[in-house]
Write a protein that holds these residues in place. Structure first.
Motif, mmCIF file in Angstrom:
data_model
loop_
_atom_site.group_PDB
_atom_site.id
_atom_site.type_symbol
_atom_site.label_atom_id
_atom_site.label_comp_id
_atom_site.label_asym_id
_atom_site.label_seq_id
_atom_site.Cartn_x
_atom_site.Cartn_y
_atom_site.Cartn_z
ATOM 1 N N LYS A 36 -0.588 15.755 15.835
ATOM 2 C CA LYS A 36 0.820 15.934 15.453
ATOM 3 C C LYS A 36 1.363 14.699 14.746
ATOM 4 C CE LYS A 36 4.828 18.179 17.439
ATOM 5 N NZ LYS A 36 5.479 18.692 18.642
ATOM 6 N N CYS A 37 0.893 13.527 15.177
ATOM 7 C CA CYS A 37 1.328 12.268 14.556
ATOM 8 C C CYS A 37 1.036 12.275 13.056
ATOM 9 C CB CYS A 37 0.644 11.086 15.220
ATOM 10 S SG CYS A 37 -1.147 11.258 15.379
ATOM 11 N N SER A 38 -0.184 12.686 12.714
ATOM 12 C CA SER A 38 -0.604 12.608 11.317
ATOM 13 C C SER A 38 0.022 13.725 10.490
ATOM 14 C CB SER A 38 -2.126 12.689 11.238
ATOM 15 O OG SER A 38 -2.669 11.737 12.117
ATOM 16 N N ALA A 39 0.248 14.865 11.130
ATOM 17 C CA ALA A 39 0.859 15.990 10.416
ATOM 18 C C ALA A 39 2.248 15.614 9.925
ATOM 19 C CB ALA A 39 0.934 17.207 11.328
ATOM 20 N N GLY A 40 2.962 14.804 10.703
ATOM 21 C CA GLY A 40 4.336 14.472 10.328
ATOM 22 C C GLY A 40 4.470 13.108 9.677
ATOM 23 N N CYS A 81 5.973 9.786 14.441
ATOM 24 C CA CYS A 81 4.816 10.105 15.293
ATOM 25 C C CYS A 81 5.153 9.918 16.770
ATOM 26 C CB CYS A 81 3.623 9.235 14.891
ATOM 27 S SG CYS A 81 3.981 7.473 14.824
ATOM 28 N N TYR A 82 5.781 8.808 17.078
ATOM 29 C CA TYR A 82 6.123 8.490 18.470
ATOM 30 C C TYR A 82 7.138 9.494 19.008
ATOM 31 C CZ TYR A 82 7.872 5.532 22.358
ATOM 32 O OH TYR A 82 8.253 5.041 23.570
ATOM 33 N N THR A 83 8.099 9.851 18.161
ATOM 34 C CA THR A 83 9.138 10.798 18.569
ATOM 35 C C THR A 83 8.538 12.166 18.905
ATOM 36 O OG1 THR A 83 10.758 9.669 17.193
ATOM 37 C CG2 THR A 83 11.255 11.942 17.765
ATOM 38 N N VAL A 89 2.743 8.625 23.213
ATOM 39 C CA VAL A 89 1.965 7.454 22.802
ATOM 40 C C VAL A 89 2.777 6.683 21.758
ATOM 41 C CG1 VAL A 89 -0.110 6.676 21.589
ATOM 42 C CG2 VAL A 89 -0.265 8.532 23.266
ATOM 43 N N ASN A 90 3.034 5.414 22.041
ATOM 44 C CA ASN A 90 3.827 4.608 21.113
ATOM 45 C C ASN A 90 2.926 4.107 19.979
ATOM 46 O OD1 ASN A 90 5.562 2.902 19.773
ATOM 47 N ND2 ASN A 90 6.447 2.037 21.654
ATOM 48 N N LEU A 91 2.703 5.012 19.051
ATOM 49 C CA LEU A 91 1.780 4.729 17.959
ATOM 50 C C LEU A 91 2.266 3.605 17.029
ATOM 51 C CD1 LEU A 91 -0.930 5.740 17.029
ATOM 52 C CD2 LEU A 91 0.185 7.580 15.827
ATOM 53 N N PRO A 92 3.553 3.554 16.688
ATOM 54 C CA PRO A 92 3.996 2.447 15.826
ATOM 55 C C PRO A 92 3.723 1.078 16.461
ATOM 56 C CG PRO A 92 5.693 4.133 15.950
ATOM 57 C CD PRO A 92 4.643 4.515 16.949
ATOM 58 N N ARG A 93 3.892 1.013 17.775
ATOM 59 C CA ARG A 93 3.637 -0.246 18.495
ATOM 60 C C ARG A 93 2.138 -0.569 18.456
ATOM 61 N NH1 ARG A 93 3.988 -4.643 19.713
ATOM 62 N NH2 ARG A 93 4.070 -5.548 21.780
ATOM 63 N N LEU A 94 1.326 0.455 18.593
ATOM 64 C CA LEU A 94 -0.119 0.267 18.531
ATOM 65 C C LEU A 94 -0.530 -0.241 17.142
ATOM 66 C CD1 LEU A 94 -2.748 0.820 20.235
ATOM 67 C CD2 LEU A 94 -2.909 2.982 19.002
ATOM 68 N N ASP B 163 20.336 14.171 18.028
ATOM 69 C CA ASP B 163 19.021 14.807 18.041
ATOM 70 C C ASP B 163 18.102 14.139 17.015
ATOM 71 O OD1 ASP B 163 17.850 17.870 18.824
ATOM 72 O OD2 ASP B 163 16.976 16.870 17.074
ATOM 73 N N PRO B 164 16.871 13.778 17.402
ATOM 74 C CA PRO B 164 16.004 13.060 16.464
ATOM 75 C C PRO B 164 15.450 13.948 15.338
ATOM 76 C CG PRO B 164 14.852 13.470 18.529
ATOM 77 C CD PRO B 164 16.272 13.896 18.736
#
Lengths: 190, 299
Positions: A36-40, A81-83, A89-94, B163-164
């Motif tokens: 889902k992270c990569s899709a968005g 992605c995180y949202t 998973v806090n991907l931006p932080r990673l 809402d995000p």
């Protein structure tokens, strides 16, 4: 990417993998690779590995491959992605942490991104505030493209939107102290 | 209603219209903005990409000054808002982080005050009813795309006021001002931020996508609450369109500028004369600048 023997690679890179997890606070096994992270991701089209693939590399212990990737440098930090991650998973932080580790090893995969951010922080340390004109001039010179966006400068100056002079705050010493204390704590070059 | 005001670096430079219009509109609506004395840069993306502690300490210095004054902080810039919120949350959630940050910034900071986006303050504290009552030049017939971008609403754990995926605060504000907020799918899509400078090939494409979707949804202008979104869309509109063989004439507005217009202020006093894409022809065509009583029937 050449063929790898995964069990050995995971063993060899366990320490580094744990370090990335500790610094970012992300538990890599939380990610179940839904994508889902990569899709968005609005920048995915330009990345060498999609964000999902970067996590997969780290899960498999292929940390060096992740460190060589351009993806963490291109991440726009938009937090989509995180949202949307069902596992939070806090991907931006990673991505930040992977990128900082890459820099420690001299792997600066997007030189212009790095020069821009360094120039930005430089103005903050010197003046206490960002100085947009100084930033762009320095960025253009260091990145070897002196005339980039040059046609935008005259209208910006005429409209009074940029100034050749920085706005220095009074407490610049206080800001320098912040930078110094952060460095003293063994943080990265900042 | 009194807030500590943290303008952020852009509002003293490329986003000076935002500063100008925000102050004017706040005063009009009885919101006192106490500018944090000698405020410093929040570090923006550059800090958090380079050093986590630095990215928390730089905003915390400003929050600590406001805290000592006993004030919540109102922040017009979406990116600053996000960074100030990140520092506030990190300190509130961890005693050891509180100690570390206080030591680094050389003053006590306990995160007892709250950071709020100026948009949030206007819509949810001043309130749409009160704003509506003050409108003397409604934005009648003006179709606008409310563009939130990323950092105003994401991640929701930090921003927590709308809402995000489908935020509505700015849409409802546009309606309250008498305009028409169009429904579109790119309201929270990223504009690319600083990629427009460092990787123009990527950034310009992202900017184009946002503008194209706004236009295709029938918008005649785009409304922002972020100086970087504004700068990217306004300054690079012509470049983005040309790169894709397209043409636009889509003015970009700060929400505070539109509030100012509806409250009766002149375009010049709001900074509307310093945009790259001149918004005045559109406003004149819609007769927004005239009092409703003197507008033509057909307008």
């Amino acid at each position: 990417m050449e063929r790898v023997e995964l069990a050995g690679s995971l063993r060899r890179n366990q320490a580094l993998k744990s370090q990335v997890e500790a610094e970012s606070g992300v538990v890599l096994s939380d990610c179940y690779q839904c994508g889902k992270c990569s899709a968005g991701c609005p920048v995915a089209a330009w990345m060498d590995y999609t964000p999902r693939q970067v996590i997969r590399l780290l899960q498999l212990g292929l940390v060096e491959e992740a460190l060589k990737s351009h993806t963490p440098w291109l991440c726009a930090c938009c937090q989509a992605c995180y949202t949307r991650c069902p596992r939070e998973v806090n991907l931006p932080r990673l991505m930040e942490v992977v990128r900082q580790e890459a820099r420690r090893r001299g792997l600066i995969n997007e030189k212009k991104v790095d020069i821009f951010e360094r120039a930005f922080l430089g103005t903050v340390e010197r003046y206490g505030r960002a100085h947009e004109m100084g930033l762009i001039v320095q960025y253009n010179l260091q990145s070897g493209q002196p005339f980039k966006d040059a046609m935008l400068a005259p209208p910006l100056l005429l409209k009074g939107k940029i100034s050749p002079f920085p706005m220095k705050i009074k407490d610049v010493a206080g800001i320098k102290d912040i930078f110094t204390r952060v460095r003293a704590r063994g943080g990265d070059r900042s | 209603m009194k807030y500590a005001y943290y303008p952020g670096c852009s509002l003293e430079a490329t986003a000076k219209e935002y500063n100008q219009s925000a102050k004017l509109v706040a005063r009009h609506l009885g919101v006192e903005l106490w500018e944090i004395p000698d405020w410093s840069c929040c570090g923006a993306t550059a800090a958090h990409n380079n050093n986590h502690l630095l990215s928390l300490a730089l905003p915390a210095r400003n929050l600590a000054i406001a805290e000592a004054e006993g004030l919540d902080v109102a922040v017009p810039c979406a990116a600053c808002f996000n960074r100030l919120r990140a520092a506030e949350t990190a300190v509130r959630e961890s005693e050891s982080m509180r100690a570390t940050i206080s030591e680094i910034i050389g003053r006590d900071y306990r995160a007892t005050n709250k950071t709020r986006a100026l948009l949030d303050v206007m819509v949810n504290e001043v309130g749409l009813e009160k704003i509506k009552e003050q409108v003397v030049k409604p934005l009648a017939g003006l179709k606008l795309a409310a563009y939130y971008g990323c950092l105003l609403v994401r991640p929701p754990k930090l921003t927590a006021f709308d809402d995000p995926e489908d935020p509505m605060a700015m849409d409802r504000l546009i309606d309250a001002l008498g305009g028409e907020a169009v429904s579109w799918s790119y309201k929270t899509e990223c504009c690319g931020g600083s990629l427009a400078t460092a990787r123009g090939d990527i950034g310009v494409r992202m900017i184009y996508q946002v503008l194209r979707h706004a236009r295709d949804a029938g918008a005649e202008g785009v409304v922002t609450a972020c100086p970087l979104c504004f700068l990217n869309l306004d300054m690079r509109e012509a470049q983005a369109a040309a790169a894709h063989g397209d043409q636009f004439q889509l003015p970009i507005f700060y929400f505070t500028e539109l509030m100012g217009l509806a409250l009766g202020y002149a375009p010049k006093d709001l900074g509307l004369t310093t945009h790259f894409v001149n918004p005045l022809p559109l406003l004149e065509a819609k007769e927004i600048l005239r009092h409703p009583a003197t507008r033509r029937e057909t307008a």
